[in-house]
Design a protein around this motif. Structure first.
Motif, PDB file in Angstrom:
ATOM      1  N   PHE A  55      17.376 -44.442  23.569  1.00  0.00           N
ATOM      2  CA  PHE A  55      17.366 -45.937  23.951  1.00  0.00           C
ATOM      3  C   PHE A  55      18.776 -46.156  24.671  1.00  0.00           C
ATOM      4  O   PHE A  55      18.836 -47.133  25.171  1.00  0.00           O
ATOM      5  CB  PHE A  55      17.009 -46.798  22.868  1.00  0.00           C
ATOM      6  CG  PHE A  55      17.850 -46.401  21.509  1.00  0.00           C
ATOM      7  CD1 PHE A  55      19.274 -46.640  21.171  1.00  0.00           C
ATOM      8  CD2 PHE A  55      17.240 -45.679  20.542  1.00  0.00           C
ATOM      9  CE1 PHE A  55      19.767 -46.390  20.132  1.00  0.00           C
ATOM     10  CE2 PHE A  55      17.555 -45.287  19.381  1.00  0.00           C
ATOM     11  CZ  PHE A  55      19.127 -45.579  19.226  1.00  0.00           C
ATOM     12  N   MET A  83      14.880 -45.106  30.084  1.00  0.00           N
ATOM     13  CA  MET A  83      14.538 -44.443  28.980  1.00  0.00           C
ATOM     14  C   MET A  83      13.153 -43.742  29.319  1.00  0.00           C
ATOM     15  O   MET A  83      13.043 -42.399  28.935  1.00  0.00           O
ATOM     16  CB  MET A  83      14.199 -45.421  27.758  1.00  0.00           C
ATOM     17  CG  MET A  83      13.668 -44.621  26.507  1.00  0.00           C
ATOM     18  SD  MET A  83      13.362 -45.731  25.024  1.00  0.00           S
ATOM     19  CE  MET A  83      12.036 -46.668  25.511  1.00  0.00           C
ATOM     20  N   GLN A  87      15.194 -51.328  25.295  1.00  0.00           N
ATOM     21  CA  GLN A  87      14.507 -50.257  24.960  1.00  0.00           C
ATOM     22  C   GLN A  87      13.832 -49.623  23.722  1.00  0.00           C
ATOM     23  O   GLN A  87      12.864 -49.379  23.565  1.00  0.00           O
ATOM     24  CB  GLN A  87      15.471 -49.153  25.906  1.00  0.00           C
ATOM     25  CG  GLN A  87      15.516 -49.430  27.321  1.00  0.00           C
ATOM     26  CD  GLN A  87      16.151 -48.363  28.245  1.00  0.00           C
ATOM     27  OE1 GLN A  87      15.771 -47.996  29.271  1.00  0.00           O
ATOM     28  NE2 GLN A  87      17.275 -47.701  27.753  1.00  0.00           N
TER      29      GLN A  87
END
Length: 270
Positions: A122, A127, A179
């Motif tokens: 992350f 990502m 993320q």
């Protein structure tokens, strides 16, 4: 601690000693859980992405033995130095630490038997793109293993820190939080591994609490990614944040760090 994000590498490198003070209580147990899920066998090759101070690389190196090898890659030079020291102390000659962008780390032959990444994906700038780059370093039939924080983990500590920092500055929403929010449940992590092309994804949940005092809570704040919240503040402002953080964490009765992690494993056919 990877993928072109030198500022992230610098943050972790600057807080390396504080980071390592939490190795025994936090990072090493998380790393051990990651390596256990990866299940490296004697003679296998492992790429440990975003390796930090070696929390998951060290147990992997023990497992693969002298006939195997582990390449541990990160951008945080301070953490790599600690990892190298730990490997020397254990005599793990099959473990090498490298300062490099792991997404562009060169692969020889068919790739690694295992690519593992504990608490790192992350932090990538993108990502999905950068994790896909890691999966291409897995040999056909090999394993890709990712550990992330479960939704709600660390909440009491992290909330107190954010509120304390907000008394001194505004905090834009960090991309890594968005993320992580996409893969912080067993179902979403499983789906993400499938979207990357993984087969037979499996997710294991681990939970443990570790004692937390105001002093150790501040060490964690300055020895992890949250150190970036303090970047650019004057020493006097940082001290005010520390005082406010101590007040808030004490008032809230936060005496344990709520550690909950998910480790996802999938096979990649290449």
């Amino acid at each position: 601690m990877t993928s072109g994000a030198n500022t992230v590498g610098d943050v972790f490198s600057a807080g390396a000693e504080e980071f390592h003070r939490w190795s025994g209580a936090l990072w090493d147990p998380v790393g051990a859980a990651t390596a256990e899920a990866a299940a490296p066998a004697a003679g296998e090759s492992v790429l440990d992405a975003c390796c930090g101070a070696g929390a998951s690389a060290l147990p992997a190196a023990r497992a693969v033995g002298p006939a195997g090898r582990v390449d541990a890659v990160d951008l945080a030079a301070g953490l790599l130095s600690i990892g190298e020291r730990r490997a020397r102390e254990e005599g793990l000659d099959n473990l090498r630490f490298h300062r490099h962008d792991v997404t562009s780390w060169p692969v020889t032959g068919d790739g690694y038997d295992i690519v593992q990444c504990a608490l790192g994906v992350f932090f990538f700038p993108d990502m999905d793109r950068d994790a896909a780059a890691l999966t291409r370093k897995v040999r056909p039939g090999g394993r890709f293993v990712v550990t992330v924080w479960e939704k709600g983990a660390l909440d009491g500590w992290q909330s107190a820190l954010r509120e304390a920092v907000l008394t001194e500055r505004d905090l834009p929403r960090r991309p890594q939080r968005d993320q992580l929010a996409r893969i912080d449940t067993a179902d979403t992590l499983t789906a993400w591994l499938r979207d990357l092309g993984g087969s037979v994804p499996r997710v294991v949940r681990r939970q443990f609490d570790t004692p937390l005092s105001p002093a150790t809570a501040w060490v964690l704040a300055t020895g992890s990614g949250t150190r970036g919240m303090l970047t650019g503040l004057s020493p006097a402002a940082v001290e005010r944040v520390r005082t406010e953080f101590t007040t808030r964490i004490t008032r809230a009765g936060v005496t344990d760090l709520d550690v909950r992690i998910l480790t996802g494993t999938a096979r990649f056919t290449g």
